[in-house]
Write a protein that holds these residues in place. Structure first.
Motif, PDB file in Angstrom:
ATOM      1  N   LYS A   1       0.826  -1.213   0.000  1.00 15.16           N
ATOM      2  CA  LYS A   1       0.000   0.000   0.000  1.00 15.16           C
ATOM      3  C   LYS A   1       0.861   1.265   0.000  1.00 15.16           C
ATOM      4  O   LYS A   1       0.527   2.245  -0.648  1.00 15.16           O
ATOM      5  CB  LYS A   1      -0.927  -0.008   1.207  1.00 15.16           C
ATOM      6  CG  LYS A   1      -1.957   1.089   1.192  1.00 15.16           C
ATOM      7  CD  LYS A   1      -2.946   0.928   2.318  1.00 15.16           C
ATOM      8  CE  LYS A   1      -4.035   1.972   2.237  1.00 15.16           C
ATOM      9  NZ  LYS A   1      -5.025   1.797   3.311  1.00 15.16           N
ATOM     10  N   GLU A   2       1.967   1.221   0.717  1.00 11.04           N
ATOM     11  CA  GLU A   2       2.837   2.392   0.822  1.00 11.04           C
ATOM     12  C   GLU A   2       3.851   2.480  -0.316  1.00 11.04           C
ATOM     13  O   GLU A   2       4.571   3.475  -0.422  1.00 11.04           O
ATOM     14  CB  GLU A   2       3.583   2.362   2.163  1.00 11.04           C
ATOM     15  CG  GLU A   2       2.672   2.371   3.367  1.00 11.04           C
ATOM     16  CD  GLU A   2       3.428   2.103   4.661  1.00 11.04           C
ATOM     17  OE1 GLU A   2       4.666   2.275   4.689  1.00 11.04           O
ATOM     18  OE2 GLU A   2       2.777   1.704   5.638  1.00 11.04           O
ATOM     19  N   ASN A   3       3.945   1.416  -1.141  1.00 10.50           N
ATOM     20  CA  ASN A   3       4.929   1.348  -2.216  1.00 10.50           C
ATOM     21  C   ASN A   3       6.330   1.615  -1.666  1.00 10.50           C
ATOM     22  O   ASN A   3       7.094   2.415  -2.189  1.00 10.50           O
ATOM     23  CB  ASN A   3       4.585   2.331  -3.340  1.00 10.50           C
ATOM     24  CG  ASN A   3       5.409   2.074  -4.580  1.00 10.50           C
ATOM     25  OD1 ASN A   3       5.921   0.970  -4.777  1.00 10.50           O
ATOM     26  ND2 ASN A   3       5.562   3.097  -5.399  1.00 10.50           N
ATOM     27  N   ARG A   4       6.640   0.918  -0.573  1.00  4.64           N
ATOM     28  CA  ARG A   4       7.917   1.107   0.120  1.00  4.64           C
ATOM     29  C   ARG A   4       8.548  -0.262   0.333  1.00  4.64           C
ATOM     30  O   ARG A   4       7.852  -1.236   0.602  1.00  4.64           O
ATOM     31  CB  ARG A   4       7.659   1.781   1.477  1.00  4.64           C
ATOM     32  CG  ARG A   4       8.856   2.025   2.328  1.00  4.64           C
ATOM     33  CD  ARG A   4       8.486   2.869   3.531  1.00  4.64           C
ATOM     34  NE  ARG A   4       7.559   2.230   4.445  1.00  4.64           N
ATOM     35  CZ  ARG A   4       7.932   1.538   5.528  1.00  4.64           C
ATOM     36  NH1 ARG A   4       9.205   1.419   5.826  1.00  4.64           N
ATOM     37  NH2 ARG A   4       7.029   0.989   6.320  1.00  4.64           N
ATOM     38  N   SER A   5       9.862  -0.341   0.206  1.00  8.19           N
ATOM     39  CA  SER A   5      10.515  -1.627   0.410  1.00  8.19           C
ATOM     40  C   SER A   5      11.771  -1.473   1.245  1.00  8.19           C
ATOM     41  O   SER A   5      12.347  -0.389   1.346  1.00  8.19           O
ATOM     42  CB  SER A   5      10.850  -2.283  -0.931  1.00  8.19           C
ATOM     43  OG  SER A   5      11.744  -1.477  -1.658  1.00  8.19           O
ATOM     44  N   GLU A   6      12.187  -2.585   1.844  1.00  8.53           N
ATOM     45  CA  GLU A   6      13.421  -2.648   2.614  1.00  8.53           C
ATOM     46  C   GLU A   6      14.094  -3.968   2.239  1.00  8.53           C
ATOM     47  O   GLU A   6      13.451  -5.019   2.231  1.00  8.53           O
ATOM     48  CB  GLU A   6      13.098  -2.616   4.113  1.00  8.53           C
ATOM     49  CG  GLU A   6      14.307  -2.758   4.995  1.00  8.53           C
ATOM     50  CD  GLU A   6      13.918  -2.758   6.467  1.00  8.53           C
ATOM     51  OE1 GLU A   6      14.350  -1.846   7.181  1.00  8.53           O
ATOM     52  OE2 GLU A   6      13.175  -3.674   6.892  1.00  8.53           O
ATOM     53  N   VAL A   7      15.373  -3.889   1.933  1.00  9.60           N
ATOM     54  CA  VAL A   7      16.109  -5.093   1.558  1.00  9.60           C
ATOM     55  C   VAL A   7      17.200  -5.316   2.590  1.00  9.60           C
ATOM     56  O   VAL A   7      17.990  -4.419   2.880  1.00  9.60           O
ATOM     57  CB  VAL A   7      16.726  -4.968   0.143  1.00  9.60           C
ATOM     58  CG1 VAL A   7      17.449  -6.252  -0.236  1.00  9.60           C
ATOM     59  CG2 VAL A   7      15.654  -4.622  -0.876  1.00  9.60           C
TER      60      VAL A   7
END
Length: 175
Positions: free
Chosen positions: A149-155
């Motif tokens: 929903k936030e179009n956010r990612s963490e790798v």
């Protein structure tokens, strides 16, 4: 008195027709799952799909060897005759395992060994050689968390599998 009776009957008919039409219309966020086998466990509140599983949703498609849908009991839901004493509840999370491939909007694609999607926070966690790509841009690591929903990612990387990102530079003019 007859006029009042007609109005009452007409109101009941309109109410019934309106509610029937609302129930028959599919919701915009329906999920369609196809597989070779499905097993439902009321005790464990799970539905397990195995063999060439395909999950279709208006915003994403997913392919995997096995998909387990974890249900959360809905205490407010009415039990129907079709389900007996079972309260199927709402979907809590979906775990996809084995050769997981995901295709999302905006030409986003992903692969991994295991993908877990929790509906409450709309979080997709990919593990097992996860890789996400959007066009020519790719990112890989040990764990990829993608808040849809936030179009956010963490790798997250590790010593064995560091984060690796490839970003496509704006097009070079051909010489």
């Amino acid at each position: 008195m007859k006029a009042l009776f007609r109005i009452l009957v007409l109101s009941i008919c309109l109410f019934t027709i309106t509610n029937t039409a609302a129930m028959a219309a599919p919701a915009g966020d329906d999920v369609k799952v196809t597989s070779e086998k499905m097993t439902y466990s009321a005790d464990g509140q799970t539905v397990v799909f195995t063999g060439n599983v395909i999950v279709k949703h208006p915003e994403a498609d997913m392919w995997a060897n096995k998909v387990t849908v974890y249900l959360q009991s809905d205490k407010n839901a009415e039990k129907s005759d079709a389900t007996g004493d079972v309260n199927p509840g709402k979907i809590e999370k979906i775990v996809s395992e084995g050769n997981v491939r995901i295709k999302m909007e905006q030409n986003r694609r992903g692969t991994c060994d295991v993908a877990t999607y929790t509906l409450k926070d709309e979080l997709l966690v990919m593990t097992g050689s996860p890789k996400l790509s959007e066009g020519k841009n790719t990112i890989a690591g040990n764990v990829i968390k993608f808040w849809v929903k936030e179009n956010r990612s963490e790798v997250l990387g590790s010593s064995n599998q560091p984060v690796e990102a490839i970003f496509s530079a704006p097009g070079k003019a051909k010489e």
